[in-house]
Design a protein around this motif. Structure first.
Motif, PDB file in Angstrom:
ATOM      1  N   LEU A   1       0.819  -1.216   0.000  1.00  0.00           N
ATOM      2  CA  LEU A   1       0.000   0.000   0.000  1.00  0.00           C
ATOM      3  C   LEU A   1       0.851   1.263   0.000  1.00  0.00           C
ATOM      4  N   GLY A   2       2.168   1.114  -0.137  1.00  0.00           N
ATOM      5  CA  GLY A   2       3.049   2.261  -0.325  1.00  0.00           C
ATOM      6  C   GLY A   2       3.907   2.665   0.841  1.00  0.00           C
ATOM      7  N   ALA A   3       3.915   1.906   1.926  1.00  0.00           N
ATOM      8  CA  ALA A   3       4.699   2.283   3.107  1.00  0.00           C
ATOM      9  C   ALA A   3       6.169   1.927   2.934  1.00  0.00           C
ATOM     10  N   PRO A   4       7.065   2.800   3.390  1.00  0.00           N
ATOM     11  CA  PRO A   4       8.475   2.422   3.431  1.00  0.00           C
ATOM     12  C   PRO A   4       8.689   1.376   4.524  1.00  0.00           C
ATOM     13  N   LYS A   5       9.519   0.370   4.248  1.00  0.00           N
ATOM     14  CA  LYS A   5       9.699  -0.753   5.176  1.00  0.00           C
ATOM     15  C   LYS A   5      10.153  -0.311   6.566  1.00  0.00           C
ATOM     16  N   ASP A   6      11.054   0.637   6.625  1.00  0.00           N
ATOM     17  CA  ASP A   6      11.586   1.044   7.930  1.00  0.00           C
ATOM     18  C   ASP A   6      10.605   1.895   8.732  1.00  0.00           C
ATOM     19  N   ALA A   7       9.449   2.239   8.143  1.00  0.00           N
ATOM     20  CA  ALA A   7       8.479   3.072   8.845  1.00  0.00           C
ATOM     21  C   ALA A   7       7.302   2.273   9.401  1.00  0.00           C
ATOM     22  N   ALA A   8       7.223   0.985   9.113  1.00  0.00           N
ATOM     23  CA  ALA A   8       6.086   0.172   9.554  1.00  0.00           C
ATOM     24  C   ALA A   8       6.344  -0.410  10.942  1.00  0.00           C
ATOM     25  N   GLN A   9       5.324  -0.370  11.782  1.00  0.00           N
ATOM     26  CA  GLN A   9       5.411  -0.932  13.129  1.00  0.00           C
ATOM     27  C   GLN A   9       4.232  -1.872  13.365  1.00  0.00           C
ATOM     28  N   ALA A  10       4.492  -2.971  14.047  1.00  0.00           N
ATOM     29  CA  ALA A  10       3.461  -3.994  14.258  1.00  0.00           C
ATOM     30  C   ALA A  10       3.172  -4.207  15.741  1.00  0.00           C
ATOM     31  N   VAL A  11       1.904  -4.535  16.013  1.00  0.00           N
ATOM     32  CA  VAL A  11       1.463  -4.969  17.334  1.00  0.00           C
ATOM     33  C   VAL A  11       0.573  -6.183  17.112  1.00  0.00           C
ATOM     34  N   VAL A  12       0.846  -7.262  17.835  1.00  0.00           N
ATOM     35  CA  VAL A  12       0.042  -8.484  17.724  1.00  0.00           C
ATOM     36  C   VAL A  12      -0.326  -8.927  19.134  1.00  0.00           C
ATOM     37  N   TYR A  13      -1.607  -9.231  19.339  1.00  0.00           N
ATOM     38  CA  TYR A  13      -2.057  -9.746  20.622  1.00  0.00           C
ATOM     39  C   TYR A  13      -2.720 -11.092  20.383  1.00  0.00           C
ATOM     40  N   LYS A  14      -2.208 -12.136  20.985  1.00  0.00           N
ATOM     41  CA  LYS A  14      -2.738 -13.492  20.857  1.00  0.00           C
ATOM     42  C   LYS A  14      -3.653 -13.782  22.033  1.00  0.00           C
ATOM     43  N   PHE A  15      -4.903 -14.094  21.735  1.00  0.00           N
ATOM     44  CA  PHE A  15      -5.864 -14.465  22.769  1.00  0.00           C
ATOM     45  C   PHE A  15      -5.706 -15.939  23.119  1.00  0.00           C
ATOM     46  N   GLN A  16      -6.143 -16.301  24.331  1.00  0.00           N
ATOM     47  CA  GLN A  16      -6.134 -17.701  24.748  1.00  0.00           C
ATOM     48  C   GLN A  16      -7.568 -18.120  25.031  1.00  0.00           C
ATOM     49  N   PRO A  17      -8.045 -19.184  24.531  1.00  0.00           N
ATOM     50  CA  PRO A  17      -7.296 -20.259  23.899  1.00  0.00           C
ATOM     51  C   PRO A  17      -7.073 -20.061  22.403  1.00  0.00           C
ATOM     52  N   GLN A  18      -7.769 -19.097  21.768  1.00  0.00           N
ATOM     53  CA  GLN A  18      -7.609 -18.929  20.332  1.00  0.00           C
ATOM     54  C   GLN A  18      -7.952 -17.508  19.924  1.00  0.00           C
ATOM     55  N   GLY A  19      -7.555 -17.170  18.696  1.00  0.00           N
ATOM     56  CA  GLY A  19      -7.841 -15.855  18.130  1.00  0.00           C
ATOM     57  C   GLY A  19      -6.701 -14.884  18.350  1.00  0.00           C
ATOM     58  N   LEU A  20      -6.697 -13.825  17.565  1.00  0.00           N
ATOM     59  CA  LEU A  20      -5.707 -12.769  17.746  1.00  0.00           C
ATOM     60  C   LEU A  20      -6.190 -11.491  17.094  1.00  0.00           C
ATOM     61  N   SER A  21      -5.595 -10.389  17.515  1.00  0.00           N
ATOM     62  CA  SER A  21      -5.773  -9.084  16.895  1.00  0.00           C
ATOM     63  C   SER A  21      -4.392  -8.566  16.586  1.00  0.00           C
ATOM     64  N   ALA A  22      -4.257  -7.904  15.432  1.00  0.00           N
ATOM     65  CA  ALA A  22      -2.956  -7.384  15.035  1.00  0.00           C
ATOM     66  C   ALA A  22      -3.141  -6.143  14.184  1.00  0.00           C
ATOM     67  N   ALA A  23      -2.128  -5.283  14.216  1.00  0.00           N
ATOM     68  CA  ALA A  23      -2.120  -4.082  13.383  1.00  0.00           C
ATOM     69  C   ALA A  23      -0.690  -3.810  12.946  1.00  0.00           C
ATOM     70  N   VAL A  24      -0.548  -3.398  11.700  1.00  0.00           N
ATOM     71  CA  VAL A  24       0.713  -2.876  11.195  1.00  0.00           C
ATOM     72  C   VAL A  24       0.395  -1.490  10.664  1.00  0.00           C
ATOM     73  N   VAL A  25       1.088  -0.487  11.202  1.00  0.00           N
ATOM     74  CA  VAL A  25       0.813   0.899  10.830  1.00  0.00           C
ATOM     75  C   VAL A  25       2.075   1.567  10.307  1.00  0.00           C
ATOM     76  N   SER A  26       1.865   2.579   9.474  1.00  0.00           N
ATOM     77  CA  SER A  26       2.951   3.380   8.919  1.00  0.00           C
ATOM     78  C   SER A  26       2.394   4.773   8.650  1.00  0.00           C
ATOM     79  N   PRO A  27       3.230   5.702   8.223  1.00  0.00           N
ATOM     80  CA  PRO A  27       2.716   7.046   7.923  1.00  0.00           C
ATOM     81  C   PRO A  27       1.744   7.094   6.742  1.00  0.00           C
TER      82      PRO A  27
END
Length: 133
Positions: A38-64
């Protein structure tokens, strides 16, 4: 009205590969690839991942210039919701969404596309004061 670059695409994907959908590293890699496409420079992207127990997850990768989020429901037909935000002209969000569907092994997809500043099916309305308060 002036056209503003970018937009927001929301998708639900179903029948995904559970081995991918439940793997935080694989999900993060797929979202990072999408943000870069989608056009983001690689060094500008940051990720957050949260793994739920026993299953599922939420995640985001953001950039400018782009952001991609996911929330998974493994127990509901191995499904997930995706949000793609992008702020540049010249990107192909349809191909990015197809790539994410392939990465998660989805068998079915439902999507809503919103282009900023242009005509769209969603009506904008004022949310003035509510009666009585």
């Amino acid at each position: 009205m002036e056209t503003v670059p970018g937009g927001r695409w929301v998708a639900e994907i179903y029948g995904c590969d559970l081995d991918v959908l439940e793997n935080p590293k694989m999900v993060e890699a797929a979202l990072l690839d999408a943000v870069l496409r989608l056009g983001a420079p690689k060094d500008a992207a940051q990720a957050v991942v949260y793994k739920f127990q026993p299953q599922g997850l939420s995640a985001a990768v953001v950039s400018p210039v782009a952001a991609v989020m996911i929330h998974t429901w493994p127990e509901d037909n191995a499904s997930a919701t995706l949000d793609l935000y992008f702020y540049r002209d010249g990107v192909n969000p349809e191909e990015v969404l197809k790539g994410l569907s392939r990465a998660f092994g989805a068998k079915e997809e439902s999507a809503f596309r919103y282009w900023r500043g242009g005509e769209h099916a969603i009506r904008r309305r004022s949310l003035g004061e509510k009666n009585g308060g």
